[in-house]
Design an enzyme around this catalytic site. Structure first.
Site, PDB file in Angstrom:
ATOM      1  N   GLU A   1       0.830  -1.206   0.000  1.00  0.00           N
ATOM      2  CA  GLU A   1       0.000   0.000   0.000  1.00  0.00           C
ATOM      3  C   GLU A   1       0.864   1.255   0.000  1.00  0.00           C
ATOM      4  O   GLU A   1       0.550   2.235  -0.667  1.00  0.00           O
ATOM      5  CB  GLU A   1      -0.910   0.030   1.232  1.00  0.00           C
ATOM      6  CG  GLU A   1      -1.953  -1.059   1.255  1.00  0.00           C
ATOM      7  CD  GLU A   1      -2.780  -0.988   2.513  1.00  0.00           C
ATOM      8  OE1 GLU A   1      -3.938  -0.545   2.409  1.00  0.00           O
ATOM      9  OE2 GLU A   1      -2.258  -1.364   3.589  1.00  0.00           O
TER      10      GLU A   1
ATOM     11  N   LYS B   1     -11.539   4.532   1.696  1.00  0.00           N
ATOM     12  CA  LYS B   1     -10.431   3.785   1.103  1.00  0.00           C
ATOM     13  C   LYS B   1     -11.020   2.689   0.214  1.00  0.00           C
ATOM     14  O   LYS B   1     -11.064   1.518   0.577  1.00  0.00           O
ATOM     15  CB  LYS B   1      -9.561   3.190   2.218  1.00  0.00           C
ATOM     16  CG  LYS B   1      -8.257   2.599   1.751  1.00  0.00           C
ATOM     17  CD  LYS B   1      -7.423   2.176   2.958  1.00  0.00           C
ATOM     18  CE  LYS B   1      -6.109   1.585   2.521  1.00  0.00           C
ATOM     19  NZ  LYS B   1      -5.290   1.189   3.682  1.00  0.00           N
TER      20      LYS B   1
END
Length: 129
Positions: free
Chosen positions: A24, A101
């Protein structure tokens, strides 16, 4: 809270590198932020002067700077950083921040993951600068 109005910015999309996993942070992803500032807009409405309110363009730029800035592990931390920055604006009494997200690393089909926080200013009755 008398004369509390809302200035809301919805759907601000910003690339960031937040997350617990190395992937990420390395690859990054889009985050979406919704923010509501609780302020009195009475002075701005009476004067028709942007200096008497919170400029939403500046708000958007500040949020983008935070999301695009130093990585954090959790979107809870990211939301708190945004809330702290919004509460620093003169006249902001409370803020609600939602960080979405949509590309979270979940191995199931889902539409979105988000965290919403609400914070109140410790400043009371301070004049607008």
């Amino acid at each position: 809270m008398d004369d509390v109005d809302e200035i809301t910015l919805t759907g601000l999309r910003v690339f960031g590198r937040h997350g617990v996993y190395e992937q990420e942070r390395r690859d990054g992803q889009q985050f979406v932020v919704d923010t509501t500032l609780y302020v009195s807009t009475a002075a701005a409405a009476a004067s028709d002067d942007v200096a008497e309110t919170v400029h939403y363009g500046e708000v958007a730029a500040r949020i983008a700077q935070i999301v695009g800035g130093e990585p954090v592990n959790l979107i809870e931390t990211l939301a708190q950083r945004i809330a702290d920055a919004m509460l620093a604006y003169d006249g902001v009494r409370m803020v609600a921040v939602t960080v979405h997200k949509p590309g979270a690393p979940i191995d199931l089909e889902f539409a979105d993951v988000s965290v919403t926080i609400r914070r109140t200013s410790s400043k009371t009755g301070e004049p607008r600068s």
